[in-house]
Write an enzyme that holds these catalytic residues in place. Structure first.
Site, PDB file in Angstrom:
ATOM      1  N   ASN A 575       0.838  -1.213   0.000  1.00 33.09           N
ATOM      2  CA  ASN A 575       0.000   0.000   0.000  1.00 33.09           C
ATOM      3  C   ASN A 575       0.862   1.248   0.000  1.00 33.09           C
ATOM      4  OD1 ASN A 575      -2.705  -0.687  -0.131  1.00 33.09           O
ATOM      5  ND2 ASN A 575      -2.829  -1.192   2.068  1.00 33.09           N
ATOM      6  N   ASP A 584      -5.470  -2.805  -3.594  1.00 34.98           N
ATOM      7  CA  ASP A 584      -6.769  -3.469  -3.890  1.00 34.98           C
ATOM      8  C   ASP A 584      -6.631  -4.501  -5.007  1.00 34.98           C
ATOM      9  OD1 ASP A 584      -7.982  -2.025  -1.966  1.00 34.98           O
ATOM     10  OD2 ASP A 584      -9.156  -0.715  -3.307  1.00 34.98           O
ATOM     11  N   GLU A 610      -6.253  -7.674   4.749  1.00 35.00           N
ATOM     12  CA  GLU A 610      -5.559  -8.589   3.851  1.00 35.00           C
ATOM     13  C   GLU A 610      -5.585 -10.013   4.390  1.00 35.00           C
ATOM     14  OE1 GLU A 610      -4.344  -7.389   6.380  1.00 35.00           O
ATOM     15  OE2 GLU A 610      -2.292  -7.934   6.809  1.00 35.00           O
TER      16      GLU A 610
END
Ligand SMILES: Nc1nc2c(ncn2[C@@H]2O[C@H](COP(=O)(O)OP(=O)(O)OP(=O)(O)O)[C@@H](O)[C@H]2O)c(=O)[nH]1
Length: 690
Positions: A575, A584, A610
């Site tokens: 991220n 994503d 996650e």
């Protein structure tokens, strides 16, 4: 003169001296010159006697006797028949014994005149009987089956004509050999069931003055099929019997024949009447005849018809007949009737008759015939009461059916089956209600033209099933008048004729378009409620539900299952390095790899961020570890972001296996501990909770 002590009885046996003067005896004493020197004669005999003795034997004789002369000259004892002179120029028939004893000659005679007469009469009678036998035999043979009908009259006539005391006809049973009385006519004689001829004569003799010696006349008839038939007649012997027979016999036979013929004729009439009745009954028809001139109407009804209740229907007046017709019909019918009679044209109408207080309906036809007796109407009254009832009931059912057909929210249609093809032949207003097509338009276009192209195979399957099983259910899409598709739930039945040949298909179809849509949206909402929107795998809420289901099943069946807890390694840095969108993409890519690697019964969940969970039913720890390991390897080698094909991520996995006392929490905790251990051990590995 010495008289010998031997005399004869009438059967030529010797009798004693004491009985020589018995009635009818004659003894003549002769010398060697055949002259009568003395005699002893029953004074009651009308014998000519000489005034002076001796006189020649020839004077005693009515007819010369060579036998006597020979016997006298040869002096031989012998039995001799002689005719002696009657006092009144007649003769006495005598039989006697000629005896020689030294110089004495004696002739012992017995008058047998009456006996001879009797014998002669018997001979003649027997001759006649033989002839009559032949006549009767022929007659009986021809008319044997009719004999019974006329026999009583015949026997009475026989008794009357021949002045007989009794006459009877008997039949012999072949098995028992007994004679059964068919008919017996005798003055005051009982009729025995079984006949004993001797007994019959005895009884008839007593009652009617018949003697055993009277003639008994038998006709024995051997018929090929019937038992033997006997006819016995007995009568007293009279001088006139032969003449009577000759005079009246032929007339009697003719009379009998005529009677039989009459009887035959009557029987034929009866038979034809019976046959006509049988036919009437079978056809359930009533016949009628109308004699306009005699103002008579007659009905011959079949047995089951109410008309047969009417008393003496054969001879009712036309007025009486008219009363049976319900008043409201009389005027109209009278007009028709007159017109038909005038024109001599057939009359055909329906009639309501009042019989026994009930109204019964008939179809009435009358045809006119010219006959020597005048004009005559011959007609038929067919009871249509039941027909009318059936018709009325059918009409009612029909009305009910058509109102049902018109108001039902379903489409009902019929497809005719001809030359191997189905074509729409009828539909109800459902075509309009459901699809906006008029009934004509719907039938004209036919089902195939309105069918969704994708449903053609379904329709073919439906037809195949119909012809195999006689019925089929299917869901087809049909186009409405505005071009919209409607889902129709179609229930069809194949109709066959009595020979089993398919005739048509009758089907009812319900519009389930709304239901379809409702089901689709229900499915959609269900999906939403259990799916993770980003990755498409199941959400944590569904995980909790399914865990409970699996736990219950495992506890019930003892079957183990395993749970894998997956956590992407250092996802935060993904991220942080590439941004949330790439993060994503990685999550979506990872979910895809999971879904592709799982068996159909396995379930995948996104547990949060996650973290993912795999629920592996019927899987032991060892196998679950293998699954996890394979997944780990695949992820390591597979691009998970389409934007960054070189980007690789790894996953750490903790595995736990169901234990009997487990709850969802304990099972998850053990998996979490194993995951923690995997992270601790350097990530990108699989650990299990022992
Ligand atoms: N892109 C994206 N990131 C998410 C989502 N949900 C959670 N995250 C991130 O996932 C990261 C989880 O990081 P951590 O829990 O610290 O663990 P980690 O970095 O994976 O390190 P380890 O688990 O110890 O290997 C956080 O940065 C979250 O913001 C999501 O839906 N999309």
């Amino acid at each position: 003169m010495q008289h010998m002590a031997t005399f004869f009885n009438e059967d030529n046996s010797y009798v004693s001296e004491q009985s020589r003067h018995k009635p009818g005896n004659i003894v003549l004493y002769l010398d060697q010159s055949a002259r009568v020197i003395d005699y002893q004669v029953d004074p009651d005999l009308p014998l000519w006697l000489p005034k002076q003795l001796p006189c020649p034997i020839s004077q005693f004789l009515a007819l010369p006797s060579h036998t006597l002369l020979d016997a006298l000259s040869q002096q031989t004892h012998q039995l001799i028949d002689l005719n002696l002179r009657h006092r009144d120029a007649g003769r006495l028939a005598c039989r006697g014994w000629l005896e020689f004893n030294g110089l004495d000659i004696r002739l012992n005679l017995l008058d047998q005149t009456d006996l001879r007469k009797q014998l002669a009469a018997q001979e003649t009678r027997l001759r006649w009987l033989t002839q009559s036998h032949e006549v009767l035999e022929r007659l009986l043979y021809v008319q044997l089956d009719q004999l019974e009908l006329e026999s009583e009259r015949l026997l009475a006539e026989i008794c009357r004509c021949f002045q007989l005391p009794a006459a009877a006809i008997f039949m012999q049973d072949h098995l028992t050999q007994k004679l059964q009385t068919l008919h017996c006519v005798a003055r005051e004689l009982p009729t025995p069931e079984w006949f004993d001829p001797k007994e019959f004569l005895r009884i008839s003799g007593q009652k009617a003055g018949v003697r055993q010696s009277d003639v008994c006349f038998w006709v024995e008839q051997k018929h090929p099929t019937l038992p033997s038939l006997y006819m016995v007649m007995s009568w007293p012997s009279t001088q006139e019997w032969q003449q009577t027979l000759q005079e009246r016999g032929t007339a009697l036979m003719n009379l009998w024949l005529a009677a039989l013929q009459q009887r035959l004729h009557e029987r034929a009439l009866q038979e034809s009447e019976r046959a006509a009745r049988l036919m009437r009954d079978q056809l359930e028809l009533n016949w009628c005849e109308f004699y306009p001139e005699r103002h008579l109407f007659s009905v011959t009804a079949c047995s089951d018809d109410p008309l047969s209740q009417i008393e003496n229907p054969k001879s009712i007046s036309l007025d009486a007949w008219w009363q049976w017709i319900v008043p409201s019909q009389r005027e109209g019918l009278a007009l028709h009737w007159q017109e038909s009679l005038l024109m001599q044209a057939p009359l055909k109408t329906t009639l309501s008759l009042m019989i026994g207080g009930q109204q019964v309906e008939y179809a009435f036809t009358l045809n006119w015939l010219q006959s020597p007796q005048g004009i005559r109407g011959i007609g038929c009254l067919r009871n249509i009461q039941q027909e009318i009832q059936v018709h009325q009931e059918a009409e009612q059912v029909g009305k009910r059916m058509s109102s049902l057909l018109e108001t039902t929210p379903a489409l009902i249609y019929v497809q005719s089956y001809e030359q191997g093809a189905l074509s729409l032949s009828y539909c109800n207003a459902g075509s309009d209600h459901l699809l906006g097509w008029s009934e004509e338009a719907f039938c004209q276009q036919g089902l195939l033209a309105l069918l969704h192209p994708e449903d053609r195979d379904l329709y073919a399957q439906r037809n195949q099933q119909l012809f195999q099983n006689g019925q089929a259910s299917s869901q087809l899409r049909l186009r409405d008048a505005e071009g919209e598709w409607h889902h129709l739930l179609d229930e069809a039945r194949l109709v066959r004729d009595p020979l089993g040949v398919p005739v048509e298909v009758v089907a009812i179809a319900l519009d389930v378009t709304d239901l379809q849509q409702a089901q689709a949206s229900a499915r959609h909402y269900h999906e939403l409620s259990i799916r993770d929107p980003l990755t498409g795998v199941n959400n944590p809420r569904f995980l909790q539900q399914q865990l409970q289901v699996e736990l219950a099943r495992a506890q019930r069946s003892g079957e183990v299952f395993s749970l894998c807890l997956l956590d992407l390694d250092k996802f935060k840095s993904v991220n942080d390095t590439y941004g949330h969108l790439i993060g994503d993409e990685v999550l979506v890519g990872f979910a895809r790899i999971i879904l592709e690697s799982l068996r159909i019964q396995d379930l995948a969940f996104r547990y949060g961020g996650e973290e993912f969970v795999l629920l592996l039913p019927n899987t032991e720890l060892q196998d679950a570890c293998l699954v996890a390991e394979r997944l780990r390897e695949t992820l390591e080698e597979t691009a998970v972001s389409s934007s960054l094909p070189d980007l690789r991520v790894t996953v750490s996995i903790g595995v736990s296996e169901f234990r009997m006392q487990d709850t969802a929490l304990t099972l998850m905790e053990r998996a979490d501990q194993a995951l923690y251990a995997a992270k601790e051990s350097g990530r990108n590995q699989v650990k299990f909770s022992a």
